[in-house]
Design a protein around this motif. Structure first.
Motif, PDB file in Angstrom:
ATOM      1  N   VAL A 171       0.840  -1.194   0.000  1.00 48.84           N
ATOM      2  CA  VAL A 171       0.000   0.000   0.000  1.00 48.84           C
ATOM      3  C   VAL A 171       0.877   1.247   0.000  1.00 48.84           C
ATOM      4  CG1 VAL A 171      -1.741   1.294   1.295  1.00 48.84           C
ATOM      5  CG2 VAL A 171      -1.918  -1.194   1.105  1.00 48.84           C
ATOM      6  N   ILE A 172       1.930   1.233   0.820  1.00 50.76           N
ATOM      7  CA  ILE A 172       2.847   2.375   0.868  1.00 50.76           C
ATOM      8  C   ILE A 172       3.514   2.579  -0.487  1.00 50.76           C
ATOM      9  CG2 ILE A 172       5.003   3.221   1.880  1.00 50.76           C
ATOM     10  CD1 ILE A 172       4.167   1.811   4.489  1.00 50.76           C
ATOM     11  N   ARG A 173       3.972   1.496  -1.117  1.00 49.16           N
ATOM     12  CA  ARG A 173       4.630   1.601  -2.420  1.00 49.16           C
ATOM     13  C   ARG A 173       3.665   2.116  -3.491  1.00 49.16           C
ATOM     14  NH1 ARG A 173       7.882  -4.153  -2.088  1.00 49.16           N
ATOM     15  NH2 ARG A 173       9.749  -3.364  -0.975  1.00 49.16           N
ATOM     16  N   ASN A 174       2.420   1.615  -3.452  1.00 48.16           N
ATOM     17  CA  ASN A 174       1.429   2.067  -4.434  1.00 48.16           C
ATOM     18  C   ASN A 174       1.131   3.552  -4.271  1.00 48.16           C
ATOM     19  OD1 ASN A 174       1.261  -0.502  -5.469  1.00 48.16           O
ATOM     20  ND2 ASN A 174      -0.591  -1.056  -4.332  1.00 48.16           N
ATOM     21  N   TYR A 175       1.057   3.991  -3.021  1.00 42.82           N
ATOM     22  CA  TYR A 175       0.803   5.413  -2.764  1.00 42.82           C
ATOM     23  C   TYR A 175       1.967   6.264  -3.253  1.00 42.82           C
ATOM     24  CZ  TYR A 175       0.201   9.825  -0.324  1.00 42.82           C
ATOM     25  OH  TYR A 175       0.086  11.158  -0.035  1.00 42.82           O
ATOM     26  N   GLU A 176       3.185   5.843  -2.953  1.00 40.83           N
ATOM     27  CA  GLU A 176       4.357   6.619  -3.365  1.00 40.83           C
ATOM     28  C   GLU A 176       4.477   6.676  -4.883  1.00 40.83           C
ATOM     29  OE1 GLU A 176       7.465   4.642  -1.209  1.00 40.83           O
ATOM     30  OE2 GLU A 176       7.335   6.063   0.485  1.00 40.83           O
ATOM     31  N   ARG A 177       4.139   5.570  -5.555  1.00 41.94           N
ATOM     32  CA  ARG A 177       4.183   5.563  -7.016  1.00 41.94           C
ATOM     33  C   ARG A 177       3.180   6.565  -7.589  1.00 41.94           C
ATOM     34  NH1 ARG A 177       4.064   0.486  -7.690  1.00 41.94           N
ATOM     35  NH2 ARG A 177       1.841   0.146  -8.055  1.00 41.94           N
ATOM     36  N   LEU A 178       2.018   6.633  -6.979  1.00 39.44           N
ATOM     37  CA  LEU A 178       0.985   7.572  -7.428  1.00 39.44           C
ATOM     38  C   LEU A 178       1.391   9.012  -7.105  1.00 39.44           C
ATOM     39  CD1 LEU A 178      -1.891   7.704  -8.675  1.00 39.44           C
ATOM     40  CD2 LEU A 178      -2.796   7.555  -6.358  1.00 39.44           C
ATOM     41  N   ALA A 179       1.862   9.236  -5.881  1.00 41.51           N
ATOM     42  CA  ALA A 179       2.198  10.592  -5.448  1.00 41.51           C
ATOM     43  C   ALA A 179       3.408  11.155  -6.188  1.00 41.51           C
ATOM     44  CB  ALA A 179       2.459  10.598  -3.943  1.00 41.51           C
ATOM     45  N   ASN A 180       4.320  10.292  -6.582  1.00 39.02           N
ATOM     46  CA  ASN A 180       5.551  10.747  -7.238  1.00 39.02           C
ATOM     47  C   ASN A 180       5.459  10.755  -8.763  1.00 39.02           C
ATOM     48  OD1 ASN A 180       6.771  11.042  -4.722  1.00 39.02           O
ATOM     49  ND2 ASN A 180       7.526   8.944  -4.705  1.00 39.02           N
ATOM     50  N   SER A 181       4.282  10.417  -9.300  1.00 40.02           N
ATOM     51  CA  SER A 181       4.117  10.398 -10.752  1.00 40.02           C
ATOM     52  C   SER A 181       4.311  11.800 -11.325  1.00 40.02           C
ATOM     53  CB  SER A 181       2.719   9.882 -11.116  1.00 40.02           C
ATOM     54  OG  SER A 181       2.486  10.029 -12.498  1.00 40.02           O
ATOM     55  N   ARG A 182       4.968  11.889 -12.451  1.00 39.31           N
ATOM     56  CA  ARG A 182       5.180  13.174 -13.109  1.00 39.31           C
ATOM     57  C   ARG A 182       4.152  13.416 -14.217  1.00 39.31           C
ATOM     58  NH1 ARG A 182      11.808  13.693 -13.651  1.00 39.31           N
ATOM     59  NH2 ARG A 182      12.238  13.541 -11.396  1.00 39.31           N
ATOM     60  N   GLU A 183       3.223  12.487 -14.361  1.00 31.99           N
ATOM     61  CA  GLU A 183       2.168  12.642 -15.358  1.00 31.99           C
ATOM     62  C   GLU A 183       1.174  13.712 -14.910  1.00 31.99           C
ATOM     63  OE1 GLU A 183       1.680  10.953 -18.242  1.00 31.99           O
ATOM     64  OE2 GLU A 183       3.424   9.629 -18.067  1.00 31.99           O
ATOM     65  N   GLU A 184       0.557  14.430 -15.886  1.00 34.27           N
ATOM     66  CA  GLU A 184      -0.472  15.409 -15.537  1.00 34.27           C
ATOM     67  C   GLU A 184      -1.687  14.702 -14.954  1.00 34.27           C
ATOM     68  OE1 GLU A 184      -2.247  19.543 -17.367  1.00 34.27           O
ATOM     69  OE2 GLU A 184      -1.294  18.101 -18.693  1.00 34.27           O
ATOM     70  N   ILE A 185      -2.032  13.561 -15.527  1.00 37.94           N
ATOM     71  CA  ILE A 185      -3.013  12.667 -14.916  1.00 37.94           C
ATOM     72  C   ILE A 185      -2.195  11.609 -14.187  1.00 37.94           C
ATOM     73  CG2 ILE A 185      -4.888  11.027 -15.351  1.00 37.94           C
ATOM     74  CD1 ILE A 185      -5.572  12.660 -17.843  1.00 37.94           C
ATOM     75  N   LEU A 186      -2.066  11.740 -12.868  1.00 43.32           N
ATOM     76  CA  LEU A 186      -1.097  10.951 -12.106  1.00 43.32           C
ATOM     77  C   LEU A 186      -1.252   9.448 -12.302  1.00 43.32           C
ATOM     78  CD1 LEU A 186      -0.979  12.911  -8.715  1.00 43.32           C
ATOM     79  CD2 LEU A 186       0.475  13.149 -10.715  1.00 43.32           C
ATOM     80  N   CYS A 187      -2.498   9.004 -12.443  1.00 42.83           N
ATOM     81  CA  CYS A 187      -2.741   7.566 -12.567  1.00 42.83           C
ATOM     82  C   CYS A 187      -2.696   7.094 -14.014  1.00 42.83           C
ATOM     83  CB  CYS A 187      -4.088   7.203 -11.952  1.00 42.83           C
ATOM     84  SG  CYS A 187      -5.484   7.952 -12.821  1.00 42.83           S
ATOM     85  N   GLY A 188      -2.417   8.014 -14.958  1.00 40.62           N
ATOM     86  CA  GLY A 188      -2.483   7.694 -16.386  1.00 40.62           C
ATOM     87  C   GLY A 188      -1.817   6.402 -16.797  1.00 40.62           C
ATOM     88  N   PRO A 189      -0.548   6.165 -16.422  1.00 41.17           N
ATOM     89  CA  PRO A 189       0.127   4.943 -16.864  1.00 41.17           C
ATOM     90  C   PRO A 189      -0.523   3.662 -16.359  1.00 41.17           C
ATOM     91  CG  PRO A 189       1.708   6.578 -16.089  1.00 41.17           C
ATOM     92  CD  PRO A 189       0.358   7.083 -15.717  1.00 41.17           C
ATOM     93  N   ASN A 190      -1.345   3.777 -15.306  1.00 36.09           N
ATOM     94  CA  ASN A 190      -1.967   2.580 -14.722  1.00 36.09           C
ATOM     95  C   ASN A 190      -3.453   2.450 -15.038  1.00 36.09           C
ATOM     96  OD1 ASN A 190       0.159   3.764 -12.475  1.00 36.09           O
ATOM     97  ND2 ASN A 190       0.392   1.580 -12.840  1.00 36.09           N
ATOM     98  N   LEU A 191      -3.981   3.381 -15.843  1.00 34.37           N
ATOM     99  CA  LEU A 191      -5.420   3.354 -16.120  1.00 34.37           C
ATOM    100  C   LEU A 191      -5.863   2.061 -16.796  1.00 34.37           C
ATOM    101  CD1 LEU A 191      -6.361   6.986 -17.225  1.00 34.37           C
ATOM    102  CD2 LEU A 191      -7.375   5.661 -15.369  1.00 34.37           C
ATOM    103  N   LYS A 192      -4.996   1.488 -17.627  1.00 36.70           N
ATOM    104  CA  LYS A 192      -5.360   0.253 -18.322  1.00 36.70           C
ATOM    105  C   LYS A 192      -5.633  -0.893 -17.353  1.00 36.70           C
ATOM    106  CE  LYS A 192      -2.540   1.346 -22.401  1.00 36.70           C
ATOM    107  NZ  LYS A 192      -1.357   0.944 -23.206  1.00 36.70           N
ATOM    108  N   GLU A 193      -5.033  -0.817 -16.164  1.00 41.91           N
ATOM    109  CA  GLU A 193      -5.168  -1.895 -15.189  1.00 41.91           C
ATOM    110  C   GLU A 193      -6.443  -1.773 -14.360  1.00 41.91           C
ATOM    111  OE1 GLU A 193      -1.646  -1.638 -12.841  1.00 41.91           O
ATOM    112  OE2 GLU A 193      -0.320  -1.564 -14.593  1.00 41.91           O
TER     113      GLU A 193
END
Length: 431
Positions: free
Chosen positions: A118-140
């Motif tokens: 959970v901590i890793r997933n949060y950090e990946r989301l919070a540290n995303s440089r995408e304008e839509i932070l979750c963009g790279p993971n939307l397919k999942e």
């Protein structure tokens, strides 16, 4: 670990922590029976929770903080709504917190207990440089979750737009026809000239224009004059005719303009969106449909019906001029474009319907709005294209309006943990 308080709220809400041998900071055994209902208003974060501490069962509220000392910083001790807190959930229990009577508030410290995934997933989301932070993971993300969030964002957007409509209704003292008249003008201004269009409508009582139905010259003279768009020294016959008509009606009805020529934005605006043409189109609508509210509520339940009501033709002059006294080199369209009609369905009709349904407390109007938006093609703009880059395509206005709400209210504000998609991304691998 750097995080916001809403991360801890999600950890508590979805119980993303090790619950083996749970204890309060006082060393008493803790069993969580009900996490409570997430409270999005003022007061404790979760209400009507149920826990067992030691040998006793407690029913009450749960408050979540990063540090226990935030209780004091937020002045909860002065708020009687927090007297019923039965458990204080914190990441760092840096300070013992007491009830008003001096007894300690049972505290659960989550430091070292939150699942690593959970901590890793949060950090990946919070540290995303995408304008839509979750963009790279939307397919999942499962389609049902994306649809559910899209619908939520769409309804919130409709709430906001309908609130603007109902504000005008309050200003007109519940005059539905006058309100619809003003709302139509505001929507016809689109983003560029919405405010001067609204002030123009406020400067001319709708009932006055209704007196002149089937008198297109009178309606144009009054509106163009009130808009400050008739030149003082007309260069052609029609402009001169409008000026003379306006001077007559201004004196007759004692009209006071609320808009000046310089209030209108024309720099960078395509000629088809010039206020001259938009006002001419509004004049044609008013001339043919003197009861706007009745027409909008009763005659536009289908896209085709709306096109019949608003498929008006401007006068011959406006098919060859985009400003008074300024002819065009090419003829202008006689009717509103398909795209303009679609935008009016989205921005004029659905907020009016939604607001009307709220006012008369009839939930069917909300469903009518959603059904109608699924008939209208999706908008195409830079925000919609941002989602398309991540293989999330808008097919109808239901989708595009939901995406606009999602982007402005959640993505842009980085409120990922208030979004069902972001919340889903926190989810750890199956334990």
């Amino acid at each position: 670990m750097d995080f916001q308080e809403n991360f801890l709220q999600s950890v508590w809400k979805y119980q993303y922590f090790d619950k083996n041998n749970l204890q309060t900071t006082d060393g008493l055994g803790l069993e969580i029976k009900k996490i409570g209902y997430h409270n999005f208003y003022e007061g404790p974060d979760f209400i009507e929770a149920q826990v067992k501490i030691g040998m006793l069962d407690y029913i009450g509220h749960v408050e979540v903080h990063r540090k226990a000392s935030d209780w004091i910083q937020h002045e909860h001790s002065k708020d009687e709504r927090y007297n019923s807190v039965i458990l204080h959930v914190v990441y760092d229990a840096d300070l013992p917190i007491l009830h008003e009577d001096g007894s300690p508030i049972p505290t659960l410290e989550l430091k070292g207990k939150i699942w690593l995934d959970v901590i890793r997933n949060y950090e990946r989301l919070a540290n995303s440089r995408e304008e839509i932070l979750c963009g790279p993971n939307l397919k999942e993300i499962a389609p049902i979750i994306k649809f559910s969030m899209l619908e939520k964002a769409l309804l919130e957007r409709l709430e906001t737009k309908s609130a603007a409509f109902l504000e005008i209704l309050a200003d007109t003292k519940n005059d539905w026809e006058e309100t619809t008249f003003r709302w139509l003008f505001k929507c016809f201004g689109f983003k560029t000239n919405a405010e001067p269009m609204l002030r123009l409508a406020e400067s001319v009582p709708y009932r006055l224009l209704q007196k002149h139905s089937n008198q297109p010259l009178a309606i144009e003279a009054i509106l163009f004059g009130q808009a400050g768009l008739i030149p003082e020294d007309p260069v052609d016959e029609y402009s001169n005719l409008l000026r003379n008509e306006y001077l007559f009606y201004r004196k007759k009805y004692q009209l006071s303009p609320k808009v000046q020529n310089q209030d209108w934005k024309m720099m960078g605006v395509r000629p088809h969106n010039f206020p001259f043409l938009r006002i001419a189109q509004l004049c044609a609508v008013l001339n043919q449909h003197p009861n706007l509210f009745a027409s909008t509520v009763s005659s536009t339940h289908k896209l085709g019906n709306f096109e019949k009501v608003f498929g008006i033709s401007t006068g011959q002059y406006w098919q060859n001029h985009y400003k008074l006294g300024v002819p065009t080199s090419k003829p202008l369209p006689k009717k509103l474009s398909k795209n303009t009609l679609n935008l009016l369905m989205i921005n004029f009709v659905t907020p009016l319907w939604y607001g009307y349904g709220q006012y008369i407390q009839d939930a069917d109007w909300k469903e009518k709005c959603l059904d109608l938006l699924q008939e209208v093609p999706a908008e195409d703009n830079f925000i919609i294209r941002k989602f398309a880059c991540h293989d999330w395509n808008a097919l109808t206005a239901f989708d595009s309006q939901g995406m606009l709400g999602l982007y402005h209210q959640y993505c842009k504000e980085k409120k990922c943990l208030d979004c069902k998609i972001g919340q889903n991304m926190l989810k750890p691998q199956k334990k």
